[in-house]
Scaffold this motif. Structure first.
Motif, PDB file in Angstrom:
ATOM      1  N   ASP A 191       0.835  -1.210   0.000  1.00  0.00           N
ATOM      2  CA  ASP A 191       0.000   0.000   0.000  1.00  0.00           C
ATOM      3  C   ASP A 191       0.864   1.252   0.000  1.00  0.00           C
ATOM      4  O   ASP A 191       0.637   2.188  -0.777  1.00  0.00           O
ATOM      5  CB  ASP A 191      -0.917   0.017   1.229  1.00  0.00           C
ATOM      6  CG  ASP A 191      -2.012  -1.033   1.171  1.00  0.00           C
ATOM      7  OD1 ASP A 191      -2.387  -1.442   0.057  1.00  0.00           O
ATOM      8  OD2 ASP A 191      -2.473  -1.446   2.250  1.00  0.00           O
ATOM      9  N   LEU A 192       1.863   1.272   0.878  1.00  0.00           N
ATOM     10  CA  LEU A 192       2.710   2.454   0.996  1.00  0.00           C
ATOM     11  C   LEU A 192       3.532   2.660  -0.271  1.00  0.00           C
ATOM     12  O   LEU A 192       3.729   3.798  -0.714  1.00  0.00           O
ATOM     13  CB  LEU A 192       3.625   2.327   2.217  1.00  0.00           C
ATOM     14  CG  LEU A 192       2.900   2.256   3.572  1.00  0.00           C
ATOM     15  CD1 LEU A 192       3.895   2.028   4.689  1.00  0.00           C
ATOM     16  CD2 LEU A 192       2.089   3.513   3.826  1.00  0.00           C
ATOM     17  N   ARG A 193       4.005   1.569  -0.863  1.00  0.00           N
ATOM     18  CA  ARG A 193       4.766   1.703  -2.104  1.00  0.00           C
ATOM     19  C   ARG A 193       3.907   2.304  -3.206  1.00  0.00           C
ATOM     20  O   ARG A 193       4.352   3.196  -3.940  1.00  0.00           O
ATOM     21  CB  ARG A 193       5.314   0.354  -2.553  1.00  0.00           C
ATOM     22  CG  ARG A 193       6.136   0.427  -3.852  1.00  0.00           C
ATOM     23  CD  ARG A 193       6.465  -0.956  -4.357  1.00  0.00           C
ATOM     24  NE  ARG A 193       7.243  -1.694  -3.373  1.00  0.00           N
ATOM     25  CZ  ARG A 193       7.393  -3.027  -3.406  1.00  0.00           C
ATOM     26  NH1 ARG A 193       6.811  -3.733  -4.348  1.00  0.00           N
ATOM     27  NH2 ARG A 193       8.128  -3.636  -2.496  1.00  0.00           N
ATOM     28  N   ALA A 194       2.679   1.834  -3.312  1.00  0.00           N
ATOM     29  CA  ALA A 194       1.787   2.346  -4.361  1.00  0.00           C
ATOM     30  C   ALA A 194       1.545   3.839  -4.194  1.00  0.00           C
ATOM     31  O   ALA A 194       1.475   4.584  -5.174  1.00  0.00           O
ATOM     32  CB  ALA A 194       0.463   1.586  -4.332  1.00  0.00           C
ATOM     33  N   ILE A 195       1.428   4.296  -2.951  1.00  0.00           N
ATOM     34  CA  ILE A 195       1.217   5.726  -2.702  1.00  0.00           C
ATOM     35  C   ILE A 195       2.489   6.510  -2.984  1.00  0.00           C
ATOM     36  O   ILE A 195       2.467   7.548  -3.648  1.00  0.00           O
ATOM     37  CB  ILE A 195       0.742   5.956  -1.257  1.00  0.00           C
ATOM     38  CG1 ILE A 195      -0.632   5.308  -1.034  1.00  0.00           C
ATOM     39  CG2 ILE A 195       0.677   7.447  -0.945  1.00  0.00           C
ATOM     40  CD1 ILE A 195      -1.091   5.323   0.409  1.00  0.00           C
ATOM     41  N   MET A 196       3.625   6.023  -2.493  1.00  0.00           N
ATOM     42  CA  MET A 196       4.882   6.742  -2.672  1.00  0.00           C
ATOM     43  C   MET A 196       5.282   6.834  -4.140  1.00  0.00           C
ATOM     44  O   MET A 196       5.916   7.812  -4.557  1.00  0.00           O
ATOM     45  CB  MET A 196       5.986   6.070  -1.863  1.00  0.00           C
ATOM     46  CG  MET A 196       5.824   6.201  -0.356  1.00  0.00           C
ATOM     47  SD  MET A 196       5.940   7.918   0.238  1.00  0.00           S
ATOM     48  CE  MET A 196       7.681   8.231   0.010  1.00  0.00           C
ATOM     49  N   GLU A 197       4.915   5.844  -4.932  1.00  0.00           N
ATOM     50  CA  GLU A 197       5.261   5.865  -6.356  1.00  0.00           C
ATOM     51  C   GLU A 197       4.585   7.001  -7.113  1.00  0.00           C
ATOM     52  O   GLU A 197       5.004   7.346  -8.212  1.00  0.00           O
ATOM     53  CB  GLU A 197       4.910   4.526  -7.006  1.00  0.00           C
ATOM     54  CG  GLU A 197       5.877   3.406  -6.676  1.00  0.00           C
ATOM     55  CD  GLU A 197       5.469   2.076  -7.268  1.00  0.00           C
ATOM     56  OE1 GLU A 197       6.329   1.182  -7.379  1.00  0.00           O
ATOM     57  OE2 GLU A 197       4.276   1.919  -7.626  1.00  0.00           O
ATOM     58  N   THR A 198       3.561   7.583  -6.517  1.00  0.00           N
ATOM     59  CA  THR A 198       2.880   8.708  -7.170  1.00  0.00           C
ATOM     60  C   THR A 198       3.549  10.044  -6.870  1.00  0.00           C
ATOM     61  O   THR A 198       3.166  11.059  -7.448  1.00  0.00           O
ATOM     62  CB  THR A 198       1.408   8.782  -6.729  1.00  0.00           C
ATOM     63  OG1 THR A 198       1.334   9.125  -5.329  1.00  0.00           O
ATOM     64  CG2 THR A 198       0.700   7.452  -6.956  1.00  0.00           C
TER      65      THR A 198
END
Length: 277
Positions: A165-172
């Motif tokens: 979840d955190l990776r998906a958010i940080m990738e933005t």
């Protein structure tokens, strides 16, 4: 009752007392830091919000022990975590201390928040009117990225699920790639070590204006600070890499310095900071 909130909905910007009985607003946790703002990276950071039945619940205790294992990783991933229960701040403080937790515990003694979110538990016989154990993963805008219903423990997120979840958010984020930082305007503030490896160049030798001042403050945790100019009422931002040298540099409050001034899109910054004996 189950929550009416869904993925992509806006989570309320709650204001609740923390374990020290100080009012805290959720959006405080997701705001970009001073260095981000100076570099123009205004995306902010993800936030995990965990609602607990209370300190007495063995399932909550197990989940919190897992989060204690995760808290150092969250810090280096620039993610934030808060927990919410209906326990009084003093009870949350004791629970937090016993766990060895470093994140914020919020208190919803009035039950207004859990009622508003439709997660008030009305089934318990011994401990009535507690929160249903939900976990919300929020984007920096407080929009909901993921929802976990932890009525049964298996419904609570694993650490690996939270990582995804955190990776998906940080990738933005606009600065997620290396190339973003490898830009002249960024490297003027986050000065590469290569510029200091042969010693600090004389202040102003590169044509930049030189000024004098005193260290107003320096935050060791974030590596940023402010200089009070002696010939102006304007305070100048700096990052620790603006101090020539290797490794992590610190500097004390009140120290007299001379420095070069860089004028950027988001204000003035100091570089090549040198102590005045």
């Amino acid at each position: 009752m189950t929550t009416h909130l869904q993925i992509n909905d806006q989570f309320p910007d709650l204001v609740l007392p923390d374990q020290d009985n100080k009012l805290v607003q959720l959006s405080q946790f997701t705001q970009p830091g001073l260095l981000d703002q100076r570099l123009g990276f205004d995306d902010g950071y993800p936030l995990i919000v965990i609602f607990l039945r209370g300190f007495f619940c063995p399932r909550d205790q197990q989940q919190m022990r897992q989060m204690v294992e995760f808290q150092d990783e969250l810090a280096v991933n620039y993610a934030r975590l808060v927990t919410v229960s209906v326990d009084a701040p003093i009870v949350n403080a004791a629970f937090r201390a016993g766990l060895g937790a470093t994140w914020t515990f919020l208190s919803d003694e009035s039950r207004r928040t859990i009622t508003r979110l439709n997660i008030l538990d009305e089934t318990e016989g011994e401990y009535a009117y507690r929160a249903q154990p939900y976990t919300f993963v929020l984007r920096p805008t407080l929009q909901i990225h993921a929802i976990y219903n932890g009525w049964y423990f298996v419904g609570r997120p694993t650490l690996e699920e939270l990582r995804h979840d955190l990776r998906a958010i940080m990738e933005t984020r606009s600065d997620y790639t290396y190339e973003t930082y490898n830009q002249p305007e960024i490297k003027q503030i986050r000065i590469p070590q290569q510029e200091w490896e042969n010693g600090a160049p004389p202040a102003g030798s590169n044509g930049l204006p030189v000024s004098y001042g005193n260290i107003l403050w320096f935050d060791v945790d974030t590596g940023v600070g402010m200089i009070a100019q002696v010939d102006s009422n304007q305070n100048i931002f700096f990052h620790f890499t603006a101090i020539p040298g290797q490794g992590y540099r610190t500097i004390k409050h009140g120290v007299a310095v001379k420095f070069e001034i860089v004028s950027g899109q988001h204000g003035l910054s100091a570089r090549n900071i040198q102590l005045i004996n």
